[in-house]
Write an enzyme that holds these catalytic residues in place. Structure first.
Site, PDB file in Angstrom:
ATOM      1  N   CYS A  89      30.700  14.664 -67.028  1.00  7.96           N
ATOM      2  CA  CYS A  89      32.008  14.038 -67.140  1.00  7.96           C
ATOM      3  C   CYS A  89      32.834  14.803 -68.163  1.00  7.96           C
ATOM      4  O   CYS A  89      32.334  15.150 -69.240  1.00  7.96           O
ATOM      5  CB  CYS A  89      31.860  12.576 -67.567  1.00  7.96           C
ATOM      6  N   HIS A 131      32.735   7.978 -59.099  1.00  9.24           N
ATOM      7  CA  HIS A 131      32.878   8.321 -60.517  1.00  9.24           C
ATOM      8  C   HIS A 131      34.284   7.995 -61.016  1.00  9.24           C
ATOM      9  O   HIS A 131      34.456   7.354 -62.059  1.00  9.24           O
ATOM     10  CB  HIS A 131      32.562   9.810 -60.704  1.00  9.24           C
ATOM     11  N   GLU A 132      35.312   8.433 -60.281  1.00  9.45           N
ATOM     12  CA  GLU A 132      36.690   8.233 -60.737  1.00  9.45           C
ATOM     13  C   GLU A 132      37.100   6.768 -60.668  1.00  9.45           C
ATOM     14  O   GLU A 132      37.818   6.278 -61.545  1.00  9.45           O
ATOM     15  CB  GLU A 132      37.657   9.114 -59.943  1.00  9.45           C
ATOM     16  N   HIS A 135      35.853   5.088 -63.686  1.00 14.06           N
ATOM     17  CA  HIS A 135      36.737   5.327 -64.834  1.00 14.06           C
ATOM     18  C   HIS A 135      37.851   4.292 -64.887  1.00 14.06           C
ATOM     19  O   HIS A 135      38.161   3.749 -65.946  1.00 14.06           O
ATOM     20  CB  HIS A 135      37.367   6.727 -64.761  1.00 14.06           C
TER      21      HIS A 135
END
Length: 163
Positions: A89, A131-132, A135
């Site tokens: 990351c 993953h995004e 976030h």
């Protein structure tokens, strides 16, 4: 616009749930340009808005030479048993750990014209979508690590020169 600096672990914006984008204006259009320019650098598969200090639901991706973005993304489907995939990351530089991710993911959001935008894929695209979106929900990939591996990751963070 410009390539924006990436916020690092410890910055509170990374742990906050991002707000939905209610209206597309010049500020949102500028944000998308910044996200796309920021993700275009070599070795980057995705950049979420909060990683550049903006707490709204938007991210860019750079997968297989295709750069794009999505506003207000929601993961609507994942498929396959989670597999351990090597992951890092930009907000936790220098660390790399095996993270459980579904091999397929589908995200629905909108584009700058307010039209529905569907992103889906396998492999790196599936990983980037998960993953995004994490976030934007205030989660980092280290949160998905088993407790013993997470302890190791936290020690690595504390011992890093950037922390």
């Amino acid at each position: 616009m410009t390539v924006r600096a990436i916020r690092l672990f410890g910055d509170p914006v990374l742990r906050s749930t991002c707000a939905p984008i209610d209206a597309v204006d010049d500020g949102v259009r500028a944000l998308v340009r910044d996200l796309e320019e920021s993700v275009a650098l070599p070795g980057r598969a995705g950049v979420a808005a909060n990683q550049i200090g903006v707490g709204v639901r938007a991210f860019s991706y750079n997968v297989d030479g295709v750069i794009g973005y999505v506003l207000n993304p929601v993961v609507v489907e994942v498929a396959g048993e989670p597999e351990l995939i090597g992951e890092g990351c930009l907000s936790v530089p220098g660390l790399w750990h095996e993270v459980p991710r579904h091999p397929y993911a589908k995200v629905v959001g909108m584009d700058l014209d307010g039209n529905e935008l569907v992103l889906e894929g396998e492999g790196l695209m599936a990983q980037a979508l998960q993953h995004e979106t994490d976030h934007l929900d205030g989660k980092l990939y280290i949160d998905r690590l088993p407790p013993d591996v997470r302890r190791v990751a936290m020690r690595e963070i504390r011992e890093s020169d950037w922390f």
